[in-house]
Structure formats: structure tokens, C-alpha cells
Scaffold this motif. Sequence first.
Motif, PDB file in Angstrom:
ATOM      1  N   GLU A 301      36.971  44.764  38.242  1.00 50.70           N
ATOM      2  CA  GLU A 301      38.189  45.054  38.963  1.00 50.70           C
ATOM      3  C   GLU A 301      38.041  44.403  40.336  1.00 50.70           C
ATOM      4  OE1 GLU A 301      40.652  45.620  37.870  1.00 50.70           O
ATOM      5  OE2 GLU A 301      40.525  46.465  35.907  1.00 50.70           O
ATOM      6  N   GLY A 304      37.642  40.766  40.541  1.00 51.62           N
ATOM      7  CA  GLY A 304      38.926  40.304  40.193  1.00 51.62           C
ATOM      8  C   GLY A 304      40.034  40.277  41.199  1.00 51.62           C
ATOM      9  N   LYS A 308      42.056  37.166  42.484  1.00 51.28           N
ATOM     10  CA  LYS A 308      43.508  37.241  42.571  1.00 51.28           C
ATOM     11  C   LYS A 308      43.970  36.959  44.166  1.00 51.28           C
ATOM     12  CE  LYS A 308      46.496  38.027  39.313  1.00 51.28           C
ATOM     13  NZ  LYS A 308      46.654  36.685  38.200  1.00 51.28           N
ATOM     14  N   TYR A 314      41.813  36.281  37.031  1.00 47.03           N
ATOM     15  CA  TYR A 314      40.665  37.505  36.796  1.00 47.03           C
ATOM     16  C   TYR A 314      39.659  36.980  35.680  1.00 47.03           C
ATOM     17  CZ  TYR A 314      42.995  41.457  38.604  1.00 47.03           C
ATOM     18  OH  TYR A 314      43.578  42.594  39.608  1.00 47.03           O
ATOM     19  N   SER A 388      45.587  43.474  36.928  1.00 42.20           N
ATOM     20  CA  SER A 388      44.882  43.372  35.657  1.00 42.20           C
ATOM     21  C   SER A 388      45.481  44.338  34.806  1.00 42.20           C
ATOM     22  CB  SER A 388      43.236  43.693  35.652  1.00 42.20           C
ATOM     23  OG  SER A 388      43.423  45.017  36.255  1.00 42.20           O
ATOM     24  N   LEU A 484      41.921  41.691  30.605  1.00 43.34           N
ATOM     25  CA  LEU A 484      40.265  41.239  31.132  1.00 43.34           C
ATOM     26  C   LEU A 484      39.945  40.919  29.818  1.00 43.34           C
ATOM     27  CD1 LEU A 484      39.318  44.099  33.676  1.00 43.34           C
ATOM     28  CD2 LEU A 484      40.131  41.940  34.140  1.00 43.34           C
TER      29      LEU A 484
END
Length: 534
Positions: A301, A304, A308, A314, A388, A484
Motif C-alpha cells: 500500500e 503503491g 499511483k 500498483y 487499490s 493488488l
Amino acid sequence: MLLSSLNLHLPRHHHHHLRLRNRNHHHSFATTSLTRLPSFKALTISSLNHSSNSAATLSPPLEFLRHLSISSVFLLGVTLYAFSAASAVGPPISAAQQQKIQQEEETQDADAVTDEELLEAFEKWKSKSYALTVPIRVVTYRNSFPPVWIKHFLQSQGKRAKLKVDMRQSLQSIFDELSLPFTSGKISPKSALAADVVSLGDSWINFAISKGLIEPMLGIEEEEWFKNLHENWKVYLRRSSNGKLDPQGKIWAVPYRWGSMVIAYKKSEFAKRKLDPIEDWEDLWRPELAGKIAMVDSSREVIGVVLKSMGASYNTENIGTQVSGGRDAVSQKLVQLARQVRLFDSLHYLKAFAVGDTWVAVGWSADVLPAAKRMSNVTVVVPKGGASLWADFWAVPAASKITTDKIGGRTRSPSPLVYQWIEFCLQPHRVLHFRDEAIPGSSPISLSLPAEKSEQVKNRVANLETNLVASVPPADILDRCEFLEPLSDSAVSDYQWLLSCIQKKPRRSIIQQAREYFTSIVDYYQHKDHVKNV
């Protein structure tokens, strides 16, 4: 004498005709007798006509012969008739035979009565209701699905199902329970591995498959609910035996709830300082928010979010070649984000947000939405650039791989009600429980149903401003959201390098972070107690 001896063997009705013949009533006797002998009618009438026409001209000796011939023909006919009648009737039946026949008839009557009684008893048995109890054990975590599902499922099964639901504290604990017996060789009947179906998070699916912790769900593609499932789900569900996405792979797990990453911020703090609202990931790097952000502790996360914000995916396969500036640019931005975030902690980030230690919280919608609704002046948004997506899945543990006599039939196969349970959770009616906000998240079926207007949703959500529609991103943002996917080997190498860059950055020690956090918690509750006593 010949006639007298023959009379003993003739039927009773022929005696009278013989007596008439002895009285010389030739024509009347012959006519009367021959009418009872149709098979000889033509022959006898011809004989009688011949005797009548010649009676006047014959001499006495010839007359005697004529009478003798007529008598012989008659006696032959009578004898044949008697033989024919006797053959048709058959020989006399003895008393023993009659008794045997009577016994057989009585037995047949008794069998008929018995058959009727058995048929009546069978019909009566069929009309009765017999309860067939089929157990099914589900292991999930708290607030994973609406509790009313348990009641509704039992009602839908007509009391034949015996459903037992065991709750765990987290998805991590369920995964640990699935893994432990394969390393220790021991399994408890209360273990998650001994359950018929368990909850798994989307990020755990590839590990569970590759480690052989769950079984594939065979034949599930033929289910009606699967055919109605959105194509985005079908592509994501098919995996190879090592957990990688595979268009020709098997179905290993089925989603029943999903949502996205969100950002929650306190409107009151932003309004007090005249700060612009948060709309996208890039806002997390604003200088005025330094040290005021709490975030989940997940490398997928955190990295990611950096990807992003830089316009990448991701699920970037190779950060060095697919992102503008390569790994160095991503590393630099990741270090900057780490300086902005006060607390990386998946368990306590919302508590720091609740007590005012931070103004911004970044986490999963399943966690953030319930907490935000209990607070006032909080806004929850899905960033415009997309976020995500997360999902909870039902999976069948591979308990049959463990040799044990402690978990009974589960060592052979899961409950026959597993597919009924999965189908029940994915019925369109289940969407209503999510839309009524009985539980955070949404049903996977919602992607195949008409979208609900955001204004209607906002009116139902008290004390909460959000761009979510029925707990999921609006359609325009959803197109930029991603699940993901399992990391490629090159991506794993990139993540390891990026995480090492963060560890090199000088920052407050873990002890300092913990001390500051717990101090803020104590101060918060002391303040509440003081206000309550006043």
C-alpha cells in the motif's frame, strides 16, 4: 342289452329320448335328439329323409337293417357328444384338490391385503418430515459479513443445516492457523484448517495457493451466480497452482465483500487552519501535513501510493524501467512520504486519528468508514487518481492433506453445504445489507447491478461527507482502481531495495514513536474522564 349298457354312460338328458325310441316314435325321437347334436345335423337329417322316402318299398329284412343302421348312427353321435362334453369338463376334482385350490385362493387374497397394507404404510411414511442435519463450519473475522446472514441462511436451508461460525481477530490469525498444522504436523478440531470454509484477504490468496493451504473449487464456473459475476472478478479469480494470475487457471477462492483504500481527514482541523481539502494522493506530500498523517503498515500500500501519485500502476512489473525516473525517483518520493507520516501501524493508526494525534488517516475502507461514522466533522474520500481495491474471499482449507483422526469427516471432504453457503452470500438480496450499511464494504454482485446515485447515499450517511457510493468508489474513479496482483520477481527485488532506502533514513526510534502514541492516548482518556466528572 346294448342300449341298456350305453344308458349308464350318457348324460341324464339323453335317457328320455332313448325311451321314446323304444316306443317306435322314430321321427320325433330322431328330430328331438339331433337338435342337441349340431355337429351331426346334416348327416342325421339326410339319413332320416332317406328312411322316410323308402319305408313303403323295403322288405321286412331290409326294414330291420334300416332301423339298425339308423340306431347305429344315432349311438355314434351320442357317444361322440358325451366324449366331447366329458373332455371339456375334465375329470372330477377330488376333495384334496379342492382344499388345495381353496388354500391358494385364500393365500392370494391375503397377499393382496398385505400389499395394500404395505402400500398404505409406505405412503404414510413418505408424508412424514424427517430432519436431515448437515453441519457446516465457517471461520471468519469480526465484522466480516452481516450477522443476519446466519439466520437467513438457516431459514433458506429448511432447518437441515447446522451452521457454526467461529470469529477470529484478524485475517492474519486465520492464515497462521491454516499454515501451522503443515509445519507442526498437528491439527485441532477447532483449528481454521479443520473448518469447511474460511475467510482470506485478497493479498493472502496467492500465498495460500502456492503453499497448498487451500483447495480449488471445481465446477464452480457452472453456477448461475458465477455466470452473472462481472468479468473483472472472473479474470482476477483464475490462478495457477503457484498463485499467479492465469486465464486458464482454476478458481481457488470466491469474493463476498470488497472495498478500496481511502483517505479520511478532519474537516474541523482543516477549516481552522484554512487548508484545502484532500482530493488526491499528491496532497499527502503537502508541507502543512507533515507529521499529521497515520497510515497502514503495508509495503504494497505504501509503495503503491507512491507509484499511483507518479501516474504508475500498483502492479508495476519493473519499477526501474516502467516508471518515469526509475527506482531513484520512486525512492526519493518514498522517503519524503515517510517523513510526512507520523505513524505506520495497521492496528493503531485509527486510534491516533481519533484522539487528534493526526489529522489524516490512510487505510482500508472497512476500517475507516465505521470509525469515521463514530466521529464528527470527518470527510472520507477515494483519491481521484484511483486506489487499490481489497476483497474478502471464501476459501476451502486443504485439510485432507493432513493425516489425523481428530477432525472426522473433514479429512475426506468439506461439507456439502459449502457451495450453498457461497451461493447464498452472492445472491442479489445480500447487496441490500451492504447498502443499508449494516457492514462496511460492498457485494461483488454490485458491479453487475445498476449504480446508485451518490446523493441518495450521502443523505443516508449521518455526520459523514464522502464521495463513496454504497461504500465503494464512484464509477469514474473505479475505472482507475486496481486489485493488488501477485508481485513478479523483478517487482519483489524493487520493493526490497526501496524498503532498504527507508530504513537508512534517520527517523525517530520505535520506542519514541510508541511513547508519544501512548502518551496521547492517556491524555485523551484523562480529558474525557475530566469532562464527564464536571
